[in-house]
Design a protein around this motif. Structure first.
Motif, PDB file in Angstrom:
ATOM      1  N   LEU A   1      -2.169   1.493   1.369  1.00 36.18           N
ATOM      2  CA  LEU A   1      -3.633   1.383   1.328  1.00 36.18           C
ATOM      3  C   LEU A   1      -4.263   2.715   0.931  1.00 36.18           C
ATOM      4  N   LEU A   2      -3.738   3.805   1.473  1.00 35.63           N
ATOM      5  CA  LEU A   2      -4.255   5.127   1.117  1.00 35.63           C
ATOM      6  C   LEU A   2      -3.996   5.438  -0.354  1.00 35.63           C
ATOM      7  N   SER A   3      -2.844   4.999  -0.848  1.00 38.20           N
ATOM      8  CA  SER A   3      -2.500   5.245  -2.249  1.00 38.20           C
ATOM      9  C   SER A   3      -3.451   4.499  -3.184  1.00 38.20           C
ATOM     10  N   PHE A   4      -3.754   3.240  -2.863  1.00 36.29           N
ATOM     11  CA  PHE A   4      -4.697   2.485  -3.685  1.00 36.29           C
ATOM     12  C   PHE A   4      -6.079   3.137  -3.637  1.00 36.29           C
ATOM     13  N   LEU A   5      -6.469   3.600  -2.456  1.00 35.55           N
ATOM     14  CA  LEU A   5      -7.760   4.268  -2.327  1.00 35.55           C
ATOM     15  C   LEU A   5      -7.810   5.522  -3.193  1.00 35.55           C
ATOM     16  N   ALA A   6      -6.714   6.268  -3.223  1.00 36.78           N
ATOM     17  CA  ALA A   6      -6.659   7.487  -4.026  1.00 36.78           C
ATOM     18  C   ALA A   6      -6.766   7.177  -5.514  1.00 36.78           C
TER      19      ALA A   6
ATOM     20  N   LEU B   1     -16.595   1.777   3.131  1.00 39.66           N
ATOM     21  CA  LEU B   1     -15.537   1.056   2.417  1.00 39.66           C
ATOM     22  C   LEU B   1     -15.396  -0.389   2.881  1.00 39.66           C
ATOM     23  N   GLY B   2     -16.303  -0.846   3.745  1.00 39.12           N
ATOM     24  CA  GLY B   2     -16.237  -2.221   4.208  1.00 39.12           C
ATOM     25  C   GLY B   2     -14.953  -2.509   4.979  1.00 39.12           C
ATOM     26  N   PRO B   3     -14.390  -3.724   4.818  1.00 42.26           N
ATOM     27  CA  PRO B   3     -13.164  -4.090   5.531  1.00 42.26           C
ATOM     28  C   PRO B   3     -11.996  -3.140   5.270  1.00 42.26           C
ATOM     29  N   TYR B   4     -11.947  -2.610   4.063  1.00 42.02           N
ATOM     30  CA  TYR B   4     -10.873  -1.672   3.711  1.00 42.02           C
ATOM     31  C   TYR B   4     -10.902  -0.465   4.650  1.00 42.02           C
ATOM     32  N   GLY B   5     -12.084   0.063   4.871  1.00 42.77           N
ATOM     33  CA  GLY B   5     -12.224   1.208   5.760  1.00 42.77           C
ATOM     34  C   GLY B   5     -11.898   0.859   7.202  1.00 42.77           C
ATOM     35  N   ALA B   6     -12.215  -0.377   7.608  1.00 41.78           N
ATOM     36  CA  ALA B   6     -11.909  -0.810   8.971  1.00 41.78           C
ATOM     37  C   ALA B   6     -10.399  -0.870   9.194  1.00 41.78           C
TER      38      ALA B   6
END
Length: 395
Positions: A341-346, A269-274
């Protein structure tokens, strides 16, 4: 023999990954149940406090309807709808037909700073006790709920704390004690509590990218006498409680042991995952996230960001001088951004800038826009080299 082996396996086996849970109560990290007075008194006090606190903090209030008659189901819920949203002129209204458990409540209250609760109906992890003679018996029935009393208030008809409160609250004589109409001191108490609860800032240097456009590891470029990832980590140390270098799991052995490293656990996920990996590690801390490819970044730019941090926002970020969008990789992300952030990922999004654009953030204009310059290509690298040489020559 087989039975013994099964027992050994069951003892050692952990069914679920052990996660660090945020310090939530029933609704929020910062919540107080006000108990010991009639509901009208609690509601009035909560209203006065919210008026005084709302300039600095997003406040919420929790209560239960006091109408003893059977309430009619509102709007289209009466027709069987599960959810009804109405965009009112001055506010938005969302009616649910389903039950709310603690998981849904925490999600609903995630972006507020503090929650005041009518303790006659709901429990919280902290309590404010009102000493009112006409609610003595009611308060005594709730004595088991007084697990973390933080303030005691006296009404007009009382002068002393009840004996059963003294017996139940071991440190009662050391707690703030005010008259219920002393709004100034009561407000000061909550402001002090919120200041004390302000999340500490950790630093996160993003150095886990594959640098495909550059052709070599940008984090290893030596701009300032050491590899850039270490230079950025050193820059952050003055502003952060702890500083971590974010990396891929296969990179971790490469990181100098003098620096803390934090491998991605949200991979691909790049920076998002970090950022998510950092919150997974320390969910109650704020994170000053910075990309490693900012060779012109300096202490002044970081100082300005920290000095103007708004912990009530989801994040505090610089506005890009190029396109006026938020710069997500030179940003202080508050703990309340983690569920967002988790909500956007979902919903299928892994762009941190999109989260900032669509959330309540504090945007800053850089006093030195050049400090936000990032380097992704060889041409950009050569331009920045010339800028640095000119800067050194001028000194």
């Amino acid at each position: 023999m087989k039975k013994q082996e099964v027992n050994v396996i069951s003892k050692e086996h952990s069914k679920h990954t052990k996660l660090i849970r945020p310090a939530f109560g029933t609704f929020n990290r910062n919540e107080w149940a006000i108990v010991g007075a009639p509901c009208t008194v609690i509601k009035l006090l909560a209203g006065q406090l919210i008026t005084a606190l709302s300039a600095d903090y997003k406040c919420a209030y929790v209560d239960t309807t006091h109408n003893d008659d059977i309430m009619l189901t509102p709007g289209r819920l009466a027709n069987g709808a599960a959810l009804e949203y109405t965009d009112q002129i001055n506010y938005r209204q969302l009616n649910y037909a389903g039950e709310f458990n603690s998981f849904k409540l925490r999600d609903a209250f995630a972006e507020v700073d503090l929650v005041l609760v009518n303790g006659n109906h709901h429990q919280c992890k902290a309590q404010v006790v009102i000493i009112s003679e006409n609610k003595r018996a009611s308060l005594q029935k709730r004595i088991d709920q007084l697990t973390n009393v933080q303030m005691i208030l006296l009404t007009d008809n009382t002068d002393e704390v009840f004996d059963f409160i003294k017996d139940t609250v071991p440190n009662w004589q050391h707690l703030p004690l005010y008259r219920i109409d002393d709004i100034e001191n009561i407000t000061a108490f909550f402001k002090a509590q919120m200041q004390e609860a302000k999340p500490v800032i950790n630093g996160l240097v993003l150095a886990g990218g594959k640098s495909q456009r550059m052709g070599f590891d940008k984090g290893a470029v030596n701009w300032h006498g050491k590899e850039q990832r270490y230079h950025m980590a050193d820059l952050l140390k003055s502003f952060c409680n702890e500083v971590f270098i974010s990396c891929r799991a296969d990179q971790q052995q490469e990181i100098d042991s003098d620096y803390l490293s934090l491998p991605d656990t949200f991979t691909g996920l790049g920076p998002y995952g970090a950022i998510l990996s950092a919150f997974r590690e320390k969910p109650d801390n704020a994170w000053l996230v910075i990309a490693c490819d900012l060779p012109l970044m300096d202490e002044n730019a970081l100082q300005y960001l920290v000095d103007n941090r708004n912990a009530s926002s989801v994040a505090t970020a610089y506005q890009s001088p190029v396109n006026e969008f938020p710069e997500p990789l030179i940003t202080i992300w508050e703990p309340k951004s983690y569920p967002l952030l988790l909500s956007f990922l979902a919903q299928g999004y892994s762009c941190p800038r999109k989260v900032l654009i669509n959330s309540d953030v504090t945007l800053l204009h850089s006093e030195n826009p050049g400090a936000l310059t990032n380097v992704n290509t060889i041409d950009e690298l050569e331009r920045v080299k010339r800028t640095l040489h000119q800067k050194l020559a001028a000194e």
